[in-house]
Design a protein around this motif. Structure first.
Motif, short mmCIF file in Angstrom:
data_model
loop_
_atom_site.label_atom_id
_atom_site.label_comp_id
_atom_site.label_asym_id
_atom_site.label_seq_id
_atom_site.Cartn_x
_atom_site.Cartn_y
_atom_site.Cartn_z
N LYS A 2 0.81 -1.22 0.00
CA LYS A 2 0.00 0.00 0.00
C LYS A 2 0.84 1.26 0.00
O LYS A 2 0.38 2.32 -0.39
CB LYS A 2 -0.93 0.00 1.22
CG LYS A 2 -2.10 -0.97 1.11
CD LYS A 2 -3.04 -0.83 2.29
CE LYS A 2 -4.25 -1.74 2.13
NZ LYS A 2 -5.18 -1.61 3.27
N TRP A 3 2.09 1.18 0.46
CA TRP A 3 2.95 2.35 0.51
C TRP A 3 3.66 2.61 -0.80
O TRP A 3 4.19 3.70 -1.01
CB TRP A 3 3.99 2.17 1.62
CG TRP A 3 3.40 2.22 2.99
CD1 TRP A 3 3.06 1.17 3.78
CD2 TRP A 3 3.05 3.40 3.72
NE1 TRP A 3 2.53 1.62 4.97
CE2 TRP A 3 2.52 2.97 4.96
CE3 TRP A 3 3.15 4.76 3.46
CZ2 TRP A 3 2.07 3.87 5.93
CZ3 TRP A 3 2.71 5.65 4.42
CH2 TRP A 3 2.18 5.21 5.63
N ASP A 4 3.68 1.61 -1.68
CA ASP A 4 4.42 1.76 -2.94
C ASP A 4 3.87 2.93 -3.76
O ASP A 4 2.67 3.01 -4.01
CB ASP A 4 4.34 0.47 -3.77
CG ASP A 4 5.12 -0.67 -3.15
OD1 ASP A 4 5.89 -0.40 -2.21
OD2 ASP A 4 4.95 -1.83 -3.59
N GLY A 5 4.74 3.82 -4.17
CA GLY A 5 4.35 4.91 -5.05
C GLY A 5 3.84 6.15 -4.34
O GLY A 5 3.65 7.20 -4.99
N ILE A 6 3.63 6.09 -3.01
CA ILE A 6 3.06 7.23 -2.30
C ILE A 6 4.02 8.43 -2.31
O ILE A 6 3.66 9.55 -2.70
CB ILE A 6 2.70 6.86 -0.85
CG1 ILE A 6 1.60 5.79 -0.83
CG2 ILE A 6 2.23 8.12 -0.09
CD1 ILE A 6 0.30 6.21 -1.42
N SER A 7 5.26 8.21 -1.91
CA SER A 7 6.23 9.31 -1.88
C SER A 7 6.46 9.87 -3.28
O SER A 7 6.53 11.09 -3.47
CB SER A 7 7.56 8.83 -1.29
OG SER A 7 7.41 8.49 0.07
N SER A 17 6.47 17.73 -11.67
CA SER A 17 7.49 17.23 -12.59
C SER A 17 7.97 15.87 -12.12
O SER A 17 8.33 15.70 -10.94
CB SER A 17 8.67 18.20 -12.66
OG SER A 17 9.78 17.60 -13.29
N PHE A 18 8.01 14.88 -13.03
CA PHE A 18 8.57 13.58 -12.71
C PHE A 18 10.08 13.69 -12.53
O PHE A 18 10.66 13.04 -11.65
CB PHE A 18 8.24 12.58 -13.82
CG PHE A 18 6.83 12.05 -13.76
CD1 PHE A 18 6.54 10.86 -13.14
CD2 PHE A 18 5.78 12.77 -14.32
CE1 PHE A 18 5.24 10.36 -13.07
CE2 PHE A 18 4.48 12.30 -14.27
CZ PHE A 18 4.21 11.10 -13.63
N THR A 19 10.71 14.51 -13.34
CA THR A 19 12.17 14.66 -13.28
C THR A 19 12.60 15.28 -11.96
O THR A 19 13.54 14.81 -11.31
CB THR A 19 12.66 15.53 -14.45
OG1 THR A 19 12.26 14.92 -15.68
CG2 THR A 19 14.17 15.65 -14.42
N LYS A 20 11.90 16.34 -11.54
CA LYS A 20 12.26 16.99 -10.28
C LYS A 20 11.97 16.07 -9.09
O LYS A 20 12.72 16.06 -8.11
CB LYS A 20 11.49 18.31 -10.14
CG LYS A 20 11.93 19.39 -11.12
CD LYS A 20 11.11 20.66 -10.94
CE LYS A 20 11.54 21.73 -11.95
NZ LYS A 20 10.72 22.96 -11.81
N LYS A 24 14.61 14.74 -6.29
CA LYS A 24 14.35 14.90 -4.87
C LYS A 24 14.50 13.58 -4.13
O LYS A 24 15.02 13.52 -3.01
CB LYS A 24 12.93 15.45 -4.67
CG LYS A 24 12.55 15.72 -3.22
CD LYS A 24 13.23 16.96 -2.70
CE LYS A 24 12.74 17.33 -1.31
NZ LYS A 24 13.40 18.53 -0.78
N LEU A 25 14.05 12.50 -4.77
CA LEU A 25 14.09 11.18 -4.15
C LEU A 25 15.38 10.42 -4.45
O LEU A 25 15.57 9.31 -3.94
CB LEU A 25 12.89 10.35 -4.63
CG LEU A 25 11.51 10.85 -4.17
CD1 LEU A 25 10.41 10.19 -4.98
CD2 LEU A 25 11.33 10.59 -2.68
N ALA A 26 16.22 11.00 -5.30
CA ALA A 26 17.49 10.37 -5.67
C ALA A 26 17.29 9.02 -6.34
O ALA A 26 17.99 8.04 -6.06
CB ALA A 26 18.41 10.25 -4.45
N ILE A 27 16.29 8.95 -7.22
CA ILE A 27 16.06 7.75 -8.02
C ILE A 27 15.85 8.19 -9.46
O ILE A 27 15.84 9.39 -9.76
CB ILE A 27 14.82 6.96 -7.51
CG1 ILE A 27 13.56 7.84 -7.55
CG2 ILE A 27 15.06 6.43 -6.11
CD1 ILE A 27 12.29 7.10 -7.12
N SER A 28 15.67 7.24 -10.37
CA SER A 28 15.53 7.59 -11.77
C SER A 28 14.12 8.08 -12.07
O SER A 28 13.15 7.71 -11.39
CB SER A 28 15.84 6.37 -12.65
OG SER A 28 14.83 5.39 -12.51
N THR A 29 14.01 8.89 -13.12
CA THR A 29 12.69 9.36 -13.56
C THR A 29 11.82 8.19 -13.98
O THR A 29 10.61 8.18 -13.71
CB THR A 29 12.86 10.34 -14.73
OG1 THR A 29 13.69 11.43 -14.33
CG2 THR A 29 11.51 10.89 -15.17
N ALA A 30 12.42 7.21 -14.63
CA ALA A 30 11.66 6.02 -15.06
C ALA A 30 11.06 5.29 -13.87
O ALA A 30 9.92 4.81 -13.92
CB ALA A 30 12.56 5.10 -15.86
#
Length: 288
Positions: A2-7, A17-20, A24-30
């Motif tokens: 249930k937590w997947d994708g929330i942040s 923005s997906f890129t920003k 912020k999360l230090a992961i890839s845009t994809a």
């Protein structure tokens, strides 16, 4: 699950923005895109409108965002509670305030506050419009004057006083108004409103004024007053230094309205986290 994708969803919603959000999360845009898409699929609801230039929330997305933001704020508060045990406040604070008051009075104090608490992040948006704190994900707002929103909690930080004043050269040429009714015989320097606030025999009065100058800038109105172009009504933080040096002179002091409160407000249903309380107490101490 249930937590997947929330942040990922919350940061995309806030940063538009997906890129920003990925940065912020230090992961890839994809990865951000996959998580948000999976979240929408799991909810069977479209949360975001996506175009090549902009990302925005759907109506369902706005509702879901508000709840998710509260959840993440709760997690932040839990982390803050642990941090407090180590006497080292940290985390994110998002606030809004009126433009001039924010620039002159508030944000310099916020900067001083951050010099003491370097692990706290602050995002400030200055606007003279009343912003919806819940919808915007704000922790705190600074408001001036009467409060009308009963859904908010409030703490008084300070106060301000409005002065009616002009340069001596103006009064030498046109004389001084002695009563409120005499204002219609003078050139008044207008801001965004057509009327000024006064108090007469314990009754609040709004007096309609007129003149050849209308600016939505307090600094420009002060400059016009200093050059003898008219009479102005402005808060103390615009005119104090000129009153102290007699470059401006007050009139109609007996009709001056009571001091207006300056308030810190925050959502009634949101826990006031220790870092927010720390900032509010700091502002109350230094603005009083």
């Amino acid at each position: 699950m249930k937590w997947d994708g929330i942040s990922e969803f919350v940061y995309v919603a806030e940063l538009e923005s997906f890129t920003k959000a990925a940065a912020k999360l230090a992961i890839s845009t994809a990865q951000v895109s996959r998580q948000v898409t999976a979240l929408e699929k799991r909810l069977n609801t479209k949360l975001l409108y996506r175009t090549t230039r902009k990302v925005s929330l759907t109506e369902e997305g706005r509702v879901f965002y508000q709840h998710c933001r509260s959840i993440l704020d709760g997690l932040d508060a839990a982390e803050q509670a642990v941090s407090n045990l180590q006497s080292k406040p940290q985390g994110r604070i998002k606030l809004t305030a009126p433009v001039t008051y924010g620039e002159q009075q508030l944000l310099p104090l916020v900067n001083d506050f951050m010099m003491q608490y370097s692990d706290i992040e602050v995002t400030a948006f200055l606007s003279n419009q009343k912003i919806d704190l819940i919808e915007g994900g704000y922790d705190l707002a600074i408001r001036i004057g009467k409060l009308s929103d009963s859904t908010m909690m409030a703490k008084k930080l300070s106060h301000r006083t409005n002065f009616v004043c002009a340069a001596p050269i103006y009064f030498e040429k046109y004389g001084q108004p002695k009563t409120l009714d005499e204002l219609n015989q003078h050139s008044c320097l207008l801001g965004t409103l057509d009327y000024w606030h006064f108090k007469e025999r314990d009754t609040e009065r709004n007096i309609r004024v007129s003149g050849k100058i209308r600016y939505n800038s307090g600094y420009s109105l002060v400059d016009a007053a200093l050059k003898g172009l008219g009479i102005v009504q402005l808060p103390d933080y615009y005119v104090q230094k000129y009153l102290a040096t007699d470059r401006l002179m007050t009139v109609l002091d007996e009709y001056r309205e009571q001091e207006e409160g300056i308030w810190a407000i925050y959502p009634h249903n949101r826990h006031l986290s220790p870092k927010i309380r720390l900032l509010v107490d700091y502002l109350a101490e230094h603005l009083a």
